[in-house]
Every structure is written in structure tokens, then in C-alpha cells.
Scaffold this motif. Structure first.
Motif, short mmCIF file in Angstrom:
data_model
loop_
_atom_site.label_atom_id
_atom_site.label_comp_id
_atom_site.label_asym_id
_atom_site.label_seq_id
_atom_site.Cartn_x
_atom_site.Cartn_y
_atom_site.Cartn_z
N GLY A 1 0.85 -1.19 0.00
CA GLY A 1 0.00 0.00 0.00
C GLY A 1 0.88 1.23 0.00
O GLY A 1 1.94 1.23 0.65
N TYR A 2 0.47 2.26 -0.73
CA TYR A 2 1.24 3.50 -0.74
C TYR A 2 0.51 4.54 0.10
O TYR A 2 -0.72 4.67 0.02
CB TYR A 2 1.41 4.04 -2.17
CG TYR A 2 2.32 5.25 -2.19
CD1 TYR A 2 3.69 5.11 -2.34
CD2 TYR A 2 1.80 6.52 -2.00
CE1 TYR A 2 4.52 6.21 -2.30
CE2 TYR A 2 2.63 7.63 -1.95
CZ TYR A 2 3.99 7.48 -2.10
OH TYR A 2 4.83 8.56 -2.04
N TRP A 3 1.27 5.35 0.87
CA TRP A 3 0.68 6.34 1.77
C TRP A 3 1.41 7.67 1.62
O TRP A 3 2.64 7.71 1.64
CB TRP A 3 0.77 5.86 3.21
CG TRP A 3 0.11 6.76 4.22
CD1 TRP A 3 -0.87 7.67 4.00
CD2 TRP A 3 0.38 6.80 5.63
NE1 TRP A 3 -1.25 8.28 5.18
CE2 TRP A 3 -0.49 7.77 6.20
CE3 TRP A 3 1.25 6.11 6.46
CZ2 TRP A 3 -0.49 8.06 7.57
CZ3 TRP A 3 1.26 6.40 7.82
CH2 TRP A 3 0.39 7.36 8.36
N GLY A 4 0.64 8.75 1.47
CA GLY A 4 1.28 10.05 1.44
C GLY A 4 0.28 11.19 1.48
O GLY A 4 -0.84 11.08 0.97
N ASP A 5 0.70 12.29 2.09
CA ASP A 5 -0.08 13.53 2.12
C ASP A 5 0.72 14.63 1.44
O ASP A 5 1.95 14.67 1.52
CB ASP A 5 -0.39 13.95 3.56
CG ASP A 5 -1.36 13.01 4.25
OD1 ASP A 5 -2.36 12.65 3.63
OD2 ASP A 5 -1.10 12.64 5.42
N SER A 6 0.02 15.55 0.78
CA SER A 6 0.64 16.70 0.13
C SER A 6 1.64 16.24 -0.93
O SER A 6 1.27 15.42 -1.79
CB SER A 6 1.29 17.59 1.19
OG SER A 6 1.64 18.84 0.65
N GLU B 1 1.37 -5.47 -9.79
CA GLU B 1 0.17 -6.14 -9.29
C GLU B 1 0.13 -6.24 -7.77
O GLU B 1 -0.95 -6.26 -7.17
CB GLU B 1 0.08 -7.54 -9.91
CG GLU B 1 -1.26 -8.23 -9.75
CD GLU B 1 -1.35 -9.01 -8.44
OE1 GLU B 1 -2.49 -9.25 -7.98
OE2 GLU B 1 -0.29 -9.38 -7.89
N LYS B 2 1.28 -6.25 -7.12
CA LYS B 2 1.32 -6.37 -5.67
C LYS B 2 0.81 -5.11 -4.96
O LYS B 2 0.48 -5.15 -3.78
CB LYS B 2 2.73 -6.70 -5.18
CG LYS B 2 3.06 -8.19 -5.21
CD LYS B 2 4.32 -8.49 -4.43
CE LYS B 2 4.60 -9.98 -4.38
NZ LYS B 2 5.81 -10.30 -3.58
N VAL B 3 0.76 -3.99 -5.67
CA VAL B 3 0.22 -2.77 -5.07
C VAL B 3 -1.31 -2.85 -5.12
O VAL B 3 -1.91 -2.83 -6.19
CB VAL B 3 0.71 -1.51 -5.79
CG1 VAL B 3 0.08 -0.26 -5.17
CG2 VAL B 3 2.23 -1.42 -5.73
N LYS B 4 -1.93 -2.94 -3.96
CA LYS B 4 -3.37 -3.17 -3.88
C LYS B 4 -4.18 -1.89 -3.62
O LYS B 4 -5.38 -1.86 -3.89
CB LYS B 4 -3.67 -4.18 -2.77
CG LYS B 4 -2.96 -5.52 -2.94
CD LYS B 4 -3.37 -6.20 -4.25
CE LYS B 4 -2.71 -7.57 -4.39
NZ LYS B 4 -3.04 -8.20 -5.70
N THR B 5 -3.53 -0.85 -3.09
CA THR B 5 -4.27 0.36 -2.76
C THR B 5 -3.31 1.50 -2.47
O THR B 5 -2.11 1.30 -2.27
CB THR B 5 -5.18 0.13 -1.53
OG1 THR B 5 -6.00 1.28 -1.33
CG2 THR B 5 -4.36 -0.12 -0.28
N VAL C 1 -6.54 4.66 -13.25
CA VAL C 1 -6.30 3.93 -12.01
C VAL C 1 -7.27 2.76 -11.89
O VAL C 1 -8.46 2.90 -12.17
CB VAL C 1 -6.43 4.88 -10.80
CG1 VAL C 1 -6.34 4.10 -9.49
CG2 VAL C 1 -5.35 5.96 -10.85
N LYS C 2 -6.77 1.63 -11.44
CA LYS C 2 -7.60 0.43 -11.28
C LYS C 2 -7.79 0.02 -9.82
O LYS C 2 -8.70 -0.73 -9.50
CB LYS C 2 -6.98 -0.73 -12.05
CG LYS C 2 -6.72 -0.45 -13.53
CD LYS C 2 -7.99 -0.13 -14.28
CE LYS C 2 -7.73 0.11 -15.77
NZ LYS C 2 -8.96 0.55 -16.48
N ILE C 3 -6.90 0.48 -8.95
CA ILE C 3 -6.94 0.04 -7.55
C ILE C 3 -7.80 0.99 -6.71
O ILE C 3 -7.98 2.16 -7.07
CB ILE C 3 -5.52 -0.04 -6.96
CG1 ILE C 3 -4.83 1.33 -7.06
CG2 ILE C 3 -4.71 -1.12 -7.66
CD1 ILE C 3 -3.45 1.37 -6.43
N PRO C 4 -8.34 0.53 -5.58
CA PRO C 4 -9.11 1.43 -4.71
C PRO C 4 -8.21 2.45 -4.02
O PRO C 4 -7.07 2.14 -3.63
CB PRO C 4 -9.75 0.49 -3.69
CG PRO C 4 -8.88 -0.72 -3.68
CD PRO C 4 -8.34 -0.86 -5.08
N LEU C 5 -8.72 3.66 -3.88
CA LEU C 5 -7.99 4.74 -3.23
C LEU C 5 -8.77 5.25 -2.03
O LEU C 5 -10.00 5.31 -2.06
CB LEU C 5 -7.76 5.90 -4.20
CG LEU C 5 -7.07 5.63 -5.53
CD1 LEU C 5 -6.98 6.90 -6.34
CD2 LEU C 5 -5.69 5.02 -5.32
#
Length: 569
Positions: free
Chosen positions: A136-141, A156-160, A254-258
Motif C-alpha cells: 500500500g502507498y501512503w502520502g499527504d501533500s 500487481e502487488k500494489v493493492k491500494t 487507475v484500477k486500484i481502490p484509493l
């Protein structure tokens, strides 16, 4: 003494970062394991400092859900270390990396341009590591930008992804009808110039011509800042080609949920609204868009309101989102969650997958009338005039898009009607019932000026029964961009023209017994650049002049405040 003060600040921030994890529902289950720092090579050979945290494994070759963060702000490392430790104790691997030229990474710091390639090199490397189950990727600004710019091409391993307080349409975040969001982007450019700048923000904002502020005042040439301030039109190639053009097109791919998180008083709200609206149907079906009464730092900025039901979920919301998708393998239902100011509640709406399903509010108009009144019907023709002096601008107080002067960003107590000679106010009768405004408030003005180009501002407010007055929404337009199409128009001095001020969305309940007020003026500084009353690109202006402004109202000229009102279900 300065070192001790810095240590005190660091200690306070560390305690604050720890406290954010006290309310999360995901339990601590692990001990921290290995921490490793490596210089990760990119495709061009530049190596980026990358820090990897792992839980203590419970079995040989155990795989973990991994969280990736990419940042350009080296001062954030103490907070990132605490977040890494807390995520690791809950069974996640945590990886953070410094953008090139920052935080110990090699290469030259140049905002934006390298982030897609570097991000994809990094996430593809991470996906190939034996300890990684999924990502999962996380970030603000800016940390959200580094996620957005690769969101359409991740492995493919990145799910959201959880992306906060950022949107992909850079022009919306930079301009409103030809006027630059000065406080946000000029201050950011000055602070991220790659060298120490002695000149302060105020001197930088007021420097003319602004196109020369970098070399003349800051002592360094910033071509990327010159590009920002030299392209006020949304149709310019600069915003629609290259990096910014690529970025603007990503949501539809984009295909993954955000999980998108925004604040009603964040300077990227307008852009993020467009980003969410342009998501592919596949992504939107399981994405959540949350908007609270926050500024860019997720702090609530509505001090006159009851917020008993509002909690700080700036860490718990992302953590619980990642746990649900990466650990429990659940797919959330797509929805929009809006905090309704004035009712202290969250309103949830199912994500529309087609335009035909989107909610369209009713419009309620309050017309500007003589004697400073707002009425639900247009009355006799009248007009009001004032003189606008660019050298004496109205200061921003209660705003939507401030960063350096963030203390003025939010909904705050306002001065009384007509508090300056260049501010004209209009107030409604007492409301007989509440009005829930949801969406974009607009102000339609019929105006004239003796300048070839100028600006008009509007600020919509709620006046409580005890007389306290707070801002709800504000906006600005220019005669050159007065119709909202983004195309420059000609204006002949003295001509009566229709000017439309479109404000960013809001969910606000005007309460029974309150009144509605709107202030009209011609400046909102430093939220926006000061209009000099000369035509042409704002950043090329070298001088200013006064302008005599007239606002017309009545049956022939139905100037009005237009509220998008949600009726009771």
C-alpha cells in the motif's frame, strides 16, 4: 538556546506522533525487527536513500504487507520513524525513501519531474523483495503527489493507495480565473528553492514584476516557478503536456481502490474534487473520498462550531484502510464522506458510477438589493460603488487556500458589514428554516470598472442570532476570465459585464434564525495575487493603479448569491 528549542520542538512532535496511534483499532501484535538503510539505484544510476523497517518474523521467510512512503521533506524523518515503528508493531513492513536531492539521496532536487520514474523503480524493486506480501502507498501533500504520479502503472502487488490533501489538476491548485494562489505557491517555491533565501514571504509576494522575484530577491533562478507564474490560462500547453498533462490524465487509468482525504479548508481541495470525479469506474467502485473541516495539516479550523463528533483520524483512517485491504483482503464500498459544518455530523453518499446517478442539488438565490440587503426576489435597480487601491489590499482572514499563513485559513469570526470603504456588504432577513448548502456556492455579479481589467471578490457568511459572523466560502474572478471558461476575454472600461465567482464545494448548514451575508470587494491578499488593474499576465505587471468599481443589482441586473441546497430526504 536554539539547539535546546529545537530539541523541545522535536520532543513535542514525537509525543504528538505517538498519541495519534492511541485511538487506532488495529492492535499491537509484534516486536520491531530489522531496520536497514540502503542507497537504492534508479534507472539512471542515481541512488536514493531508502529505509526499510520489518517486524520480528514469527516464521522463516515470513511475508508482510508493506507500506511505502516517498518524501522530499527531510525534517519529517522523526515522525516517519515513529510511524514506521508503530506500523511494524502491527504487522506491517514500512519503507520510506527520500526524493532525489533531499534527505541524503543523490542527485539534484527538482520538484515533480523525476517522481514518476523514481517511484516506479522503487515500487517495482519493493514488489520483488521476498519479505513483501502486498503493498500500500501512503502520502499527504507532496508525498501524495509521489503516489498519484505512478498510480496508473504500479505492479500487481500494489493493492491500494491512501492519498491526502493533493489533487492532480495543478492549474486548479495554482489559479482562480487568472489570479495566482500567491501564499501557497510563492511561499513553497521560496522555501524549496534549493538554497537559503533571506527575503521573507511578504516581500516576495509584493515584488514586481513577479517574474523576476527569483533572481532579483531570492538570488537563484527557478525556471519551474517562472513556468507556474507565466501560464495563468488552464488551456496553456504547460498544464496539459509534459508532467502536468500526464498527471492530470492518471485518475481515469487507475484500477486500484484509493482512500482520498481532504479538508474543506485545504488548498488542494478543488483539484482533488476533480481528481475523484475523474477516477475510472473500476477504481471509484471501491474508493472512499473523505472531506473534513480541516486545513492542510488535518487540523479542524472551525472554532465557532460544535465538533464533538469530530475525531483526529489522520493516522487511524489510513492504518485501518490498509489493514482492511492488505490484511483482511476486503474491498470497501465506494462512497463520499462529507463532514457537515453546522450539524457536526458525517454524511455518506454512495459513489456514483455514472453522471446520471450523481446528486444534483436545488439552487436557491438571494439577490443583492439596495440598502445592503439580500432578498429572495430581485427588487428595483440600484448600484453601489467603491474605489479599489491595489496598494491597500484587503487581507485574507478566513480563507480556503493558504499555506504559509495557515492561521488565517478556516472559518473565523469576521468584522462587521462595510468594515472598509472598498468592502460592500449585503445581508438577508432571518432564515425561517435551516438551509443545507452542499456543493459549489456561486455569486453572479453585474459590474463595471474604469480599468481595462480588474478583480472582484465575494465572501459568503453566516450571521448568527447573537451577531457573530463567520465565513462560509469565498472566491475571486477577473474581468479577463469572468465567464468561468478559462478563456481570456476583452473588456472595455465602463461596460456593464456579468462576472461569475465560483467557489469550492462545501457542506454547510445555515441554521434557522441566522442570516446570510455576502461581502463584495476586489482583493483577498495574500490568498491571491493583488490585481494591479492593468490587463495582461499578472506576473509581468510592474506598476498598479486605482480602479473605480460599480456593482449593479435589480431586475435588469440580477446580481445574486446562488446556494446549492440539499432538500430533506
Amino acid at each position: 538556546m536554539e539547539r535546546e528549542e529545537q530539541q523541545d520542538r522535536d520532543s513535542f512532535m514525537a509525543q504528538w506522533a505517538r498519541r495519534q496511534f492511541e485511538s487506532v483499532s488495529v492492535s499491537v501484535t509484534r516486536q520491531t525487527g530489522a531496520e536497514e538503510e540502503r542507497m537504492l539505484p534508479m534507472r539512471d544510476g542515481i541512488r536514493l536513500k531508502t529505509v526499510i523497517w520489518l517486524p520480528q518474523p514469527m516464521e522463516k521467510e515470513e511475508q508482510f504487507p508493506a507500506i511505502l512512503v516517498r518524501s522530499c521533506y527531510a525534517q519529517q524523518e522523526p515522525i516517519l520513524r515513529i510511524r514506521a515503528e508503530e506500523f511494524v508493531k502491527r504487522g506491517f513492513a514500512f519503507v520510506y525513501q527520500w526524493c532525489r536531492g533531499t534527505g541524503g539521496s543523490e542527485g539534484k532536487w527538482e520538484p515533480n519531474v523525476n517522481e514518476r520514474a523514481d517511484g516506479l523503480d522503487t515500487v517495482n524493486w519493493l514488489a520483488g523483495q521476498p519479505f513483501v506480501k502486498n503493498i500500500g502507498y501512503w502520502g499527504d501533500s507532496y508525498l501524495a503527489l509521489t503516489g498519484w504520479c505512478m498510480a496508473d502503472a504500479v505492479p500487481e502487488k500494489v493493492k491500494t493507495m491512501c492519498l491526502g490533501v493533493y489533487g492532480v489538476d495543478r492549474h486548479i491548485s495554482a489559479y482562480q480565473d487568472g489570479l495566482f494562489r500567491m501564499d501557497v505557491l510563492t511561499s513553497w517555491a521560496r522555501e524549496n528553492a534549493g538554497t537559503a533565501v533571506r527575503a521573507d514571504n511578504e516581500a516576495s509576494y509584493l515584488f514586481r514584476p513577479q517574474r523576476e522575484v527569483d533572481e532579483q530577491l531570492w538570488g537563484v533562478r527557478l525556471d519551474w516557478y517562472r513556468d507556474w507564474i507565466g501560464n495563468p490560462e488552464p488551456g496553456a500547453d504547460y498544464w496539459n503536456q509534459g508532467f502536468w498533462g500526464m498527471l492530470k490524465g492518471i485518475p481515469g487509468k487507475v484500477k486500484i481502490p484509493l482512500l482520498l482525504r481532504e479538508g474543506w479548508y485545504d488548498h488542494h481541495l478543488g483539484s482533488c474534487l476533480v481528481s475523484y470525479g475523474n477516477l475510472s469506474a473500476e477504481a471509484k467502485r471501491h474508493s472512499v473520498f473523505q472531506i473534513g473541516p480541516w486545513n492542510h495539516s488535518y487540523l479542524p479550523v472551525i472554532p465557532e462550531e460544535n465538533t464533538a463528533r469530530l475525531t483526529d483520524d489522520s493516522v487511524s483512517a489510513p492504518l485501518e484502510w490498509f489493514y482492511r485491504i492488505l490484511v483482511k483482503n476486503e474491498m470497501p464500498d465506494g462512497m463520499i464522506k462529507e463532514y457537515v459544518i453546522g450539524e457536526d455530523r458525517w454524511m455518506e453518499k454512495r459513489a456514483a458510477e455514472s453522471d446520471g446517478e450523481q446528486f444534483v442539488p436545488c439552487e436557491k438565490q438571494f439577490f443583492l438589493c439596495g440598502q445592503g440587503r439580500l432578498s429572495e426576489s430581485a427588487e428595483a435597480d440600484a448600484d453601489r460603488t467603491y474605489c479599489y487601491d491595489p496598494e491597500q489590499p484587503v487581507r485574507s482572514h478566513g480563507a480556503e487556500s493558504l499555506l504559509a499563513d495557515m492561521k488565517e485559513n478556516g472559518s473565523f469570526l469576521q468584522p462587521g458589514p462595510d468594515y472598509r470603504e472598498d468592502v460592500i456588504s449585503f445581508t438577508s432577513d432571518v432564515l425561517g428554516k435551516k438551509l443545507l448548502a452542499e456543493g459549489s456556492i456561486r455569486v453572479r455579479l453585474f459590474v463595471s470598472s474604469d480599468a481595462e481589467d480588474t478583480a472582484f471578490t465575494a465572501k459568503v457568511m453566516e450571521v448568527f442570532p447573537d451577531g457573530r459572523t463567520v465565513n462560509v466560502r469565498g472566491g475571486i474572478t477577473t474581468l479577463a476570465f469572468r465567464d468561468g471558461t478559462g478563456r481570456r476575454q476583452e473588456y472595455a472600461p465602463g461596460e456593464i459585464a456579468e462576472a461569475n465567482i465560483r467557489m469550492w464545494d462545501i457542506a454547510w448548514c445555515f441554521r434557522e434564525g441566522s442570516r446570510i451575508r455576502v461581502d463584495i470587494s476586489s482583493s483577498d491578499f495574500p490568498q491571491y495575487a493583488v490585481h494591479t488593474n492593468f490587463p495582461g499576465i499578472w506576473s509581468e505587471q510592474e506598476r498598479s493603479k486605482k480602479a473605480n468599481q460599480t456593482v449593479y443589482m435589480g431586475l435588469r441586473y440580477p446580481s445574486a448569491v446562488i446556494l446549492p441546497v440539499r432538500t430533506e430526504d
